[in-house]
Motif scaffolding. Structure first.
Motif, PDB file in Angstrom:
ATOM      1  N   MET B   1       0.840  -1.200   0.000  1.00 56.89           N
ATOM      2  CA  MET B   1       0.000   0.000   0.000  1.00 56.89           C
ATOM      3  C   MET B   1       0.877   1.253   0.000  1.00 56.89           C
ATOM      4  N   ASP B   2       1.923   1.206   0.840  1.00 56.85           N
ATOM      5  CA  ASP B   2       2.849   2.327   0.876  1.00 56.85           C
ATOM      6  C   ASP B   2       3.488   2.569  -0.478  1.00 56.85           C
ATOM      7  N   LEU B   3       3.811   1.454  -1.131  1.00 55.87           N
ATOM      8  CA  LEU B   3       4.459   1.561  -2.433  1.00 55.87           C
ATOM      9  C   LEU B   3       3.524   2.224  -3.440  1.00 55.87           C
ATOM     10  N   VAL B   4       2.242   1.801  -3.402  1.00 57.42           N
ATOM     11  CA  VAL B   4       1.271   2.383  -4.330  1.00 57.42           C
ATOM     12  C   VAL B   4       1.175   3.897  -4.105  1.00 57.42           C
ATOM     13  N   LEU B   5       1.064   4.301  -2.825  1.00 53.58           N
ATOM     14  CA  LEU B   5       0.973   5.727  -2.515  1.00 53.58           C
ATOM     15  C   LEU B   5       2.214   6.474  -2.981  1.00 53.58           C
ATOM     16  N   ASP B   6       3.384   5.838  -2.736  1.00 55.29           N
ATOM     17  CA  ASP B   6       4.640   6.462  -3.148  1.00 55.29           C
ATOM     18  C   ASP B   6       4.665   6.696  -4.651  1.00 55.29           C
ATOM     19  N   VAL B   7       4.338   5.622  -5.394  1.00 57.55           N
ATOM     20  CA  VAL B   7       4.374   5.734  -6.853  1.00 57.55           C
ATOM     21  C   VAL B   7       3.398   6.807  -7.317  1.00 57.55           C
ATOM     22  N   LEU B   8       2.190   6.803  -6.718  1.00 56.36           N
ATOM     23  CA  LEU B   8       1.170   7.775  -7.121  1.00 56.36           C
ATOM     24  C   LEU B   8       1.646   9.205  -6.848  1.00 56.36           C
ATOM     25  N   SER B   9       2.236   9.410  -5.664  1.00 55.53           N
ATOM     26  CA  SER B   9       2.645  10.774  -5.327  1.00 55.53           C
ATOM     27  C   SER B   9       3.810  11.218  -6.197  1.00 55.53           C
ATOM     28  N   TRP B  10       4.760  10.289  -6.471  1.00 55.18           N
ATOM     29  CA  TRP B  10       5.865  10.672  -7.368  1.00 55.18           C
ATOM     30  C   TRP B  10       5.332  11.000  -8.751  1.00 55.18           C
ATOM     31  N   ALA B  11       4.337  10.213  -9.205  1.00 52.14           N
ATOM     32  CA  ALA B  11       3.762  10.476 -10.528  1.00 52.14           C
ATOM     33  C   ALA B  11       3.120  11.857 -10.547  1.00 52.14           C
ATOM     34  N   LEU B  12       2.419  12.205  -9.466  1.00 51.42           N
ATOM     35  CA  LEU B  12       1.773  13.514  -9.422  1.00 51.42           C
ATOM     36  C   LEU B  12       2.801  14.637  -9.422  1.00 51.42           C
ATOM     37  N   ILE B  13       3.866  14.468  -8.614  1.00 50.14           N
ATOM     38  CA  ILE B  13       4.886  15.517  -8.554  1.00 50.14           C
ATOM     39  C   ILE B  13       5.561  15.682  -9.918  1.00 50.14           C
ATOM     40  N   LEU B  14       5.858  14.529 -10.552  1.00 53.49           N
ATOM     41  CA  LEU B  14       6.496  14.580 -11.875  1.00 53.49           C
ATOM     42  C   LEU B  14       5.574  15.262 -12.877  1.00 53.49           C
ATOM     43  N   ASN B  15       4.276  14.888 -12.824  1.00 48.53           N
ATOM     44  CA  ASN B  15       3.286  15.479 -13.716  1.00 48.53           C
ATOM     45  C   ASN B  15       3.232  16.995 -13.513  1.00 48.53           C
ATOM     46  N   GLY B  16       3.221  17.414 -12.257  1.00 46.78           N
ATOM     47  CA  GLY B  16       3.181  18.847 -11.986  1.00 46.78           C
ATOM     48  C   GLY B  16       4.417  19.546 -12.504  1.00 46.78           C
ATOM     49  N   ALA B  17       5.592  18.907 -12.302  1.00 44.85           N
ATOM     50  CA  ALA B  17       6.833  19.519 -12.776  1.00 44.85           C
ATOM     51  C   ALA B  17       6.820  19.660 -14.292  1.00 44.85           C
ATOM     52  N   VAL B  18       6.348  18.598 -14.986  1.00 45.82           N
ATOM     53  CA  VAL B  18       6.315  18.647 -16.451  1.00 45.82           C
ATOM     54  C   VAL B  18       5.373  19.748 -16.917  1.00 45.82           C
ATOM     55  N   PHE B  19       4.187  19.829 -16.289  1.00 44.33           N
ATOM     56  CA  PHE B  19       3.236  20.863 -16.717  1.00 44.33           C
ATOM     57  C   PHE B  19       3.764  22.261 -16.410  1.00 44.33           C
TER      58      PHE B  19
END
Lengths: 166, 120, 94
Positions: B1-19
């Motif tokens: 579960m922690d891993l899923v949250l980690d991946v999701l949050s990194w994806a969001l941060i990366l998405n925000g950085a790209v945008f």
């Protein structure tokens, strides 16, 4: 009076959340600050349904997620336009009609338009909003009136829609 | 579960950085001030919200998340007001948007499709 | 990863700074500085996570407020800086 109470409550919550400390001195200072600010706001006569629209709280719970999803979609559209090699922009200025009954509705509508990338509201006058759109597509999307309908539903309730407002 | 949250949050941060970077490119590429507002809008909305959402997922249900949500709401409420004030000030100073087409407003007659004056 | 996000935000800040320097109108510069302020808020928050000091979020909150008020103030200042009278019929508008 309800608005003054809710303003005080909101500010007390804000104080507690931001400080996170519960010793008597800070609590006293917090209570004093809240009372002073509410008194000043009352004297300035800025506490009304416009300055503190608590009647929108429940309906706002469905409006905010919809607006956020619109923002995401518009962001992807504008990002595609910006990254395209030939920069296919067609800046357009259009006038849209705000079907809301009062200025609070116009303000929410104009701010929602600005918040969505690809459209910026330039001027609001007598229920007419001048909008600068980056592409024809963004202007066309706005002209469908979906956002206008949603904001009208937010501020005036569902009845306003069935009365046949645009 | 922690891993899923980690991946999701990194994806969001990366998405925000790209945008945010896309918005920055837009601010550099777009031709006039009114068009650049849309690029700035990307930074103010998608870039900011996405990064803060990712940070909130990292923080979990704590005071930190409450503060992050507070910042996001504040920027979302104040951003459009600032943009609108800027647009009005620019129009008032005589900066007109570069348009490919000006659709007739219902109550004005000064429609001019070739209006491209840019200097203040 | 926080460092990568901070680096991306710094790159965008550089872009905003280039736009602020290049202009051409004063409103381009204000727009760029406004974006720069929003990016500063993000950078402060990310830096707080990077160094594991969540207190930085309070600073970010205050910075967001100052950024808004600063933009409004400069906009108002520029709007009527050329000796123009404030338009009477729009006196109540922002």
């Amino acid at each position: 009076m309800v608005h003054a109470l809710s303003l005080g409550l909101a500010m007390a919550t804000l104080w507690l959340l931001l400080s996170g400390l519960f010793d008597p001195l800070l609590l006293t200072l917090g209570v004093l600050s809240v009372i002073v600010v509410v008194a000043v706001a009352l004297r300035m006569d800025v506490i009304d349904h416009e300055g503190h629209p608590i009647h929108l709280t429940v309906r706002g719970l469905t409006y905010w997620p919809w607006l956020l999803w619109e923002i995401v979609k518009a962001n992807v559209d504008v990002a595609k336009v910006i990254l395209a090699r030939d920069l296919p922009i067609e800046p357009t200025e259009i006038c849209v009609k705000a079907g809301q009954a009062d200025e609070l509705g116009h303000t929410i509508y104009a701010n929602s338009i600005t918040l969505t990338p690809g459209t910026v509201s330039l001027d609001v006058e007598d229920g007419l909003i001048t909008v600068h759109a980056l592409t024809q597509q963004a202007a066309a999307d706005l002209s469908t009136g979906e956002m206008d309908r949603r904001v009208t539903e937010l501020v005036d309730g569902r009845k306003a829609i069935s009365r046949g407002l645009p | 579960m922690d891993l899923v949250l980690d991946v999701l949050s990194w994806a969001l941060i990366l998405n925000g950085a790209v945008f945010a970077i896309i918005g920055g490119i837009g601010m550099l590429r777009l031709p006039d001030m009114f068009a650049r507002m849309h690029g700035a809008g990307i930074i103010d909305t998608m870039g900011m919200i996405s990064i803060f959402l990712g940070l909130a997922l990292q923080a979990g249900f704590t005071m930190v998340t409450v503060k992050l949500v507070m910042i996001v709401l504040m920027v979302l409420y104040t951003g459009p007001t600032a943009t609108h004030a800027l647009a009005r000030a620019a129009l008032h100073a005589g900066v007109l948007p570069l348009l490919s087409e000006r659709r007739a407003a219902p109550d004005t007659t000064d429609t001019d499709a070739t209006d491209t004056r840019e200097d203040a | 990863m926080y460092a990568a996000a901070a680096a991306a935000v710094l790159i965008v800040m550089l872009m905003a700074l280039i736009r602020a320097l290049r202009g051409p109108t004063v409103f381009d510069r204000i727009l760029a500085v406004n974006s720069f302020g929003t990016l500063t808020v993000v950078l402060i928050a990310v830096y707080g996570f990077l160094t594991d000091r969540p207190d930085f979020l309070d600073i970010a909150l205050v910075y967001a407020l100052i950024n808004f008020i600063g933009t409004i103030a400069v906009t108002k200042y520029v709007q009527f800086a050329n000796g123009d009278e404030p338009p009477v019929e729009h006196g109540e508008d922002v």
